[in-house]
Design a protein around this motif. Structure first.
Motif, PDB file in Angstrom:
ATOM      1  N   MET A   1      33.155  35.461  24.495  1.00  0.00           N
ATOM      2  CA  MET A   1      33.495  35.686  25.891  1.00  0.00           C
ATOM      3  C   MET A   1      33.733  37.174  26.086  1.00  0.00           C
ATOM      4  O   MET A   1      34.173  37.864  25.185  1.00  0.00           O
ATOM      5  CB  MET A   1      34.741  34.917  26.309  1.00  0.00           C
ATOM      6  N   ARG A   2      33.456  37.623  27.278  1.00  0.00           N
ATOM      7  CA  ARG A   2      33.786  38.980  27.673  1.00  0.00           C
ATOM      8  C   ARG A   2      34.372  38.933  29.078  1.00  0.00           C
ATOM      9  O   ARG A   2      34.174  37.964  29.812  1.00  0.00           O
ATOM     10  CB  ARG A   2      32.578  39.904  27.611  1.00  0.00           C
ATOM     11  N   VAL A   3      35.098  39.964  29.421  1.00  0.00           N
ATOM     12  CA  VAL A   3      35.687  40.092  30.748  1.00  0.00           C
ATOM     13  C   VAL A   3      34.909  41.178  31.473  1.00  0.00           C
ATOM     14  O   VAL A   3      34.726  42.278  30.949  1.00  0.00           O
ATOM     15  CB  VAL A   3      37.186  40.462  30.666  1.00  0.00           C
ATOM     16  N   VAL A   4      34.438  40.856  32.659  1.00  0.00           N
ATOM     17  CA  VAL A   4      33.677  41.801  33.469  1.00  0.00           C
ATOM     18  C   VAL A   4      34.487  42.079  34.725  1.00  0.00           C
ATOM     19  O   VAL A   4      34.861  41.156  35.450  1.00  0.00           O
ATOM     20  CB  VAL A   4      32.288  41.221  33.833  1.00  0.00           C
ATOM     21  N   VAL A   5      34.761  43.357  34.962  1.00  0.00           N
ATOM     22  CA  VAL A   5      35.655  43.754  36.050  1.00  0.00           C
ATOM     23  C   VAL A   5      34.900  44.604  37.061  1.00  0.00           C
ATOM     24  O   VAL A   5      34.203  45.554  36.693  1.00  0.00           O
ATOM     25  CB  VAL A   5      36.850  44.563  35.499  1.00  0.00           C
ATOM     26  N   LEU A   6      35.048  44.262  38.335  1.00  0.00           N
ATOM     27  CA  LEU A   6      34.569  45.097  39.432  1.00  0.00           C
ATOM     28  C   LEU A   6      35.797  45.643  40.138  1.00  0.00           C
ATOM     29  O   LEU A   6      36.638  44.873  40.621  1.00  0.00           O
ATOM     30  CB  LEU A   6      33.720  44.295  40.419  1.00  0.00           C
ATOM     31  N   HIS A   7      35.931  46.967  40.158  1.00  0.00           N
ATOM     32  CA  HIS A   7      37.079  47.581  40.824  1.00  0.00           C
ATOM     33  C   HIS A   7      36.728  49.012  41.224  1.00  0.00           C
ATOM     34  O   HIS A   7      35.720  49.560  40.787  1.00  0.00           O
ATOM     35  CB  HIS A   7      38.302  47.563  39.916  1.00  0.00           C
ATOM     36  N   ASN A   8      37.554  49.593  42.059  1.00  0.00           N
ATOM     37  CA  ASN A   8      37.401  50.990  42.455  1.00  0.00           C
ATOM     38  C   ASN A   8      38.515  51.782  41.780  1.00  0.00           C
ATOM     39  O   ASN A   8      39.675  51.706  42.186  1.00  0.00           O
ATOM     40  CB  ASN A   8      37.479  51.143  43.969  1.00  0.00           C
ATOM     41  N   PRO A   9      38.187  52.558  40.739  1.00  0.00           N
ATOM     42  CA  PRO A   9      39.229  53.271  39.992  1.00  0.00           C
ATOM     43  C   PRO A   9      39.861  54.420  40.758  1.00  0.00           C
ATOM     44  O   PRO A   9      40.834  55.005  40.296  1.00  0.00           O
ATOM     45  CB  PRO A   9      38.475  53.780  38.763  1.00  0.00           C
ATOM     46  N   PHE A  28      39.094  40.233  23.962  1.00  0.00           N
ATOM     47  CA  PHE A  28      37.704  40.173  24.399  1.00  0.00           C
ATOM     48  C   PHE A  28      37.238  41.554  24.820  1.00  0.00           C
ATOM     49  O   PHE A  28      38.040  42.371  25.281  1.00  0.00           O
ATOM     50  CB  PHE A  28      37.553  39.244  25.617  1.00  0.00           C
ATOM     51  N   PRO A  29      35.935  41.810  24.727  1.00  0.00           N
ATOM     52  CA  PRO A  29      35.416  43.061  25.290  1.00  0.00           C
ATOM     53  C   PRO A  29      35.607  43.054  26.810  1.00  0.00           C
ATOM     54  O   PRO A  29      35.495  42.008  27.448  1.00  0.00           O
ATOM     55  CB  PRO A  29      33.936  43.048  24.935  1.00  0.00           C
ATOM     56  N   VAL A  30      35.904  44.212  27.371  1.00  0.00           N
ATOM     57  CA  VAL A  30      36.069  44.354  28.815  1.00  0.00           C
ATOM     58  C   VAL A  30      35.061  45.382  29.308  1.00  0.00           C
ATOM     59  O   VAL A  30      35.018  46.503  28.811  1.00  0.00           O
ATOM     60  CB  VAL A  30      37.507  44.806  29.181  1.00  0.00           C
ATOM     61  N   ASP A  31      34.233  44.965  30.277  1.00  0.00           N
ATOM     62  CA  ASP A  31      33.247  45.855  30.890  1.00  0.00           C
ATOM     63  C   ASP A  31      33.701  46.159  32.307  1.00  0.00           C
ATOM     64  O   ASP A  31      33.929  45.239  33.101  1.00  0.00           O
ATOM     65  CB  ASP A  31      31.866  45.197  30.942  1.00  0.00           C
ATOM     66  N   TYR A  32      33.841  47.440  32.615  1.00  0.00           N
ATOM     67  CA  TYR A  32      34.261  47.862  33.956  1.00  0.00           C
ATOM     68  C   TYR A  32      33.048  48.319  34.753  1.00  0.00           C
ATOM     69  O   TYR A  32      32.217  49.072  34.246  1.00  0.00           O
ATOM     70  CB  TYR A  32      35.274  49.008  33.867  1.00  0.00           C
ATOM     71  N   HIS A  33      32.988  47.868  35.999  1.00  0.00           N
ATOM     72  CA  HIS A  33      31.916  48.280  36.913  1.00  0.00           C
ATOM     73  C   HIS A  33      32.553  48.780  38.195  1.00  0.00           C
ATOM     74  O   HIS A  33      33.535  48.227  38.672  1.00  0.00           O
ATOM     75  CB  HIS A  33      30.974  47.108  37.195  1.00  0.00           C
ATOM     76  N   ALA A  48      25.639  36.623  29.513  1.00  0.00           N
ATOM     77  CA  ALA A  48      26.560  36.911  30.613  1.00  0.00           C
ATOM     78  C   ALA A  48      27.266  35.653  31.102  1.00  0.00           C
ATOM     79  O   ALA A  48      28.354  35.727  31.647  1.00  0.00           O
ATOM     80  CB  ALA A  48      25.821  37.580  31.773  1.00  0.00           C
ATOM     81  N   GLY A  49      26.671  34.489  30.871  1.00  0.00           N
ATOM     82  CA  GLY A  49      27.245  33.239  31.354  1.00  0.00           C
ATOM     83  C   GLY A  49      28.583  32.891  30.741  1.00  0.00           C
ATOM     84  O   GLY A  49      29.314  32.083  31.273  1.00  0.00           O
ATOM     85  N   SER A  50      28.926  33.488  29.619  1.00  0.00           N
ATOM     86  CA  SER A  50      30.223  33.213  28.994  1.00  0.00           C
ATOM     87  C   SER A  50      31.258  34.256  29.406  1.00  0.00           C
ATOM     88  O   SER A  50      32.208  34.495  28.687  1.00  0.00           O
ATOM     89  CB  SER A  50      30.071  33.197  27.472  1.00  0.00           C
ATOM     90  N   SER A  51      31.062  34.853  30.550  1.00  0.00           N
ATOM     91  CA  SER A  51      31.947  35.915  31.022  1.00  0.00           C
ATOM     92  C   SER A  51      32.977  35.394  32.010  1.00  0.00           C
ATOM     93  O   SER A  51      32.735  34.445  32.744  1.00  0.00           O
ATOM     94  CB  SER A  51      31.132  37.016  31.711  1.00  0.00           C
ATOM     95  N   LEU A  52      34.117  36.060  32.013  1.00  0.00           N
ATOM     96  CA  LEU A  52      35.125  35.883  33.048  1.00  0.00           C
ATOM     97  C   LEU A  52      34.982  37.079  33.973  1.00  0.00           C
ATOM     98  O   LEU A  52      35.049  38.231  33.527  1.00  0.00           O
ATOM     99  CB  LEU A  52      36.529  35.855  32.450  1.00  0.00           C
ATOM    100  N   LEU A  53      34.757  36.822  35.251  1.00  0.00           N
ATOM    101  CA  LEU A  53      34.618  37.908  36.220  1.00  0.00           C
ATOM    102  C   LEU A  53      35.932  38.125  36.939  1.00  0.00           C
ATOM    103  O   LEU A  53      36.533  37.184  37.450  1.00  0.00           O
ATOM    104  CB  LEU A  53      33.534  37.577  37.250  1.00  0.00           C
ATOM    105  N   VAL A  54      36.373  39.369  36.975  1.00  0.00           N
ATOM    106  CA  VAL A  54      37.553  39.768  37.737  1.00  0.00           C
ATOM    107  C   VAL A  54      37.033  40.713  38.804  1.00  0.00           C
ATOM    108  O   VAL A  54      36.636  41.843  38.515  1.00  0.00           O
ATOM    109  CB  VAL A  54      38.613  40.457  36.853  1.00  0.00           C
ATOM    110  N   LEU A  55      36.977  40.233  40.035  1.00  0.00           N
ATOM    111  CA  LEU A  55      36.371  40.988  41.124  1.00  0.00           C
ATOM    112  C   LEU A  55      37.441  41.405  42.116  1.00  0.00           C
ATOM    113  O   LEU A  55      38.094  40.560  42.731  1.00  0.00           O
ATOM    114  CB  LEU A  55      35.302  40.141  41.820  1.00  0.00           C
ATOM    115  N   GLN A  56      37.604  42.694  42.265  1.00  0.00           N
ATOM    116  CA  GLN A  56      38.578  43.225  43.204  1.00  0.00           C
ATOM    117  C   GLN A  56      37.826  43.700  44.440  1.00  0.00           C
ATOM    118  O   GLN A  56      37.117  44.702  44.403  1.00  0.00           O
ATOM    119  CB  GLN A  56      39.353  44.370  42.581  1.00  0.00           C
ATOM    120  N   ALA A  57      37.982  42.955  45.515  1.00  0.00           N
ATOM    121  CA  ALA A  57      37.367  43.329  46.781  1.00  0.00           C
ATOM    122  C   ALA A  57      38.360  44.238  47.506  1.00  0.00           C
ATOM    123  O   ALA A  57      39.271  43.762  48.163  1.00  0.00           O
ATOM    124  CB  ALA A  57      37.048  42.090  47.610  1.00  0.00           C
TER     125      ALA A  57
END
Length: 88
Positions: A1-9, A28-33, A48-57
């Protein structure tokens, strides 16, 4: 599993989210976008299907863009962080 993050730093909520994830010391590995385009490109890769998405709108347009891509996000575990209505 990996954690995929969408945020505005560059925003306070984005910095707080990154700090909270760092403090959690995930194994887990964390990928920031930082853009929705980068996020969508990363989700097309195998595994990618085994990912947890953390999406910050962070704002309403970003939330609308995420909703427009909801079909692509349907197969993922998802944490959606919504924008606050109060001014910063």
């Amino acid at each position: 599993m990996r954690v995929v993050v969408l945020h505005n730093p560059e925003t306070e909520p984005g910095r707080k989210l990154r700090g909270a994830i760092a403090a959690a010391r995930l194994t887990f590995p964390v990928d920031y976008h930082h853009s929705l385009t980068d996020l969508m490109d990363s989700l097309k890769h195998p595994g990618a299907g085994s990912s947890l998405l953390v999406l910050q709108a962070g704002d309403h347009p970003t939330l609308e863009a995420l909703i427009a891509h909801r079909e692509l996000l349907a197969d993922f575990r998802l944490v959606l962080i919504l924008p606050d209505q109060a001014p910063e």
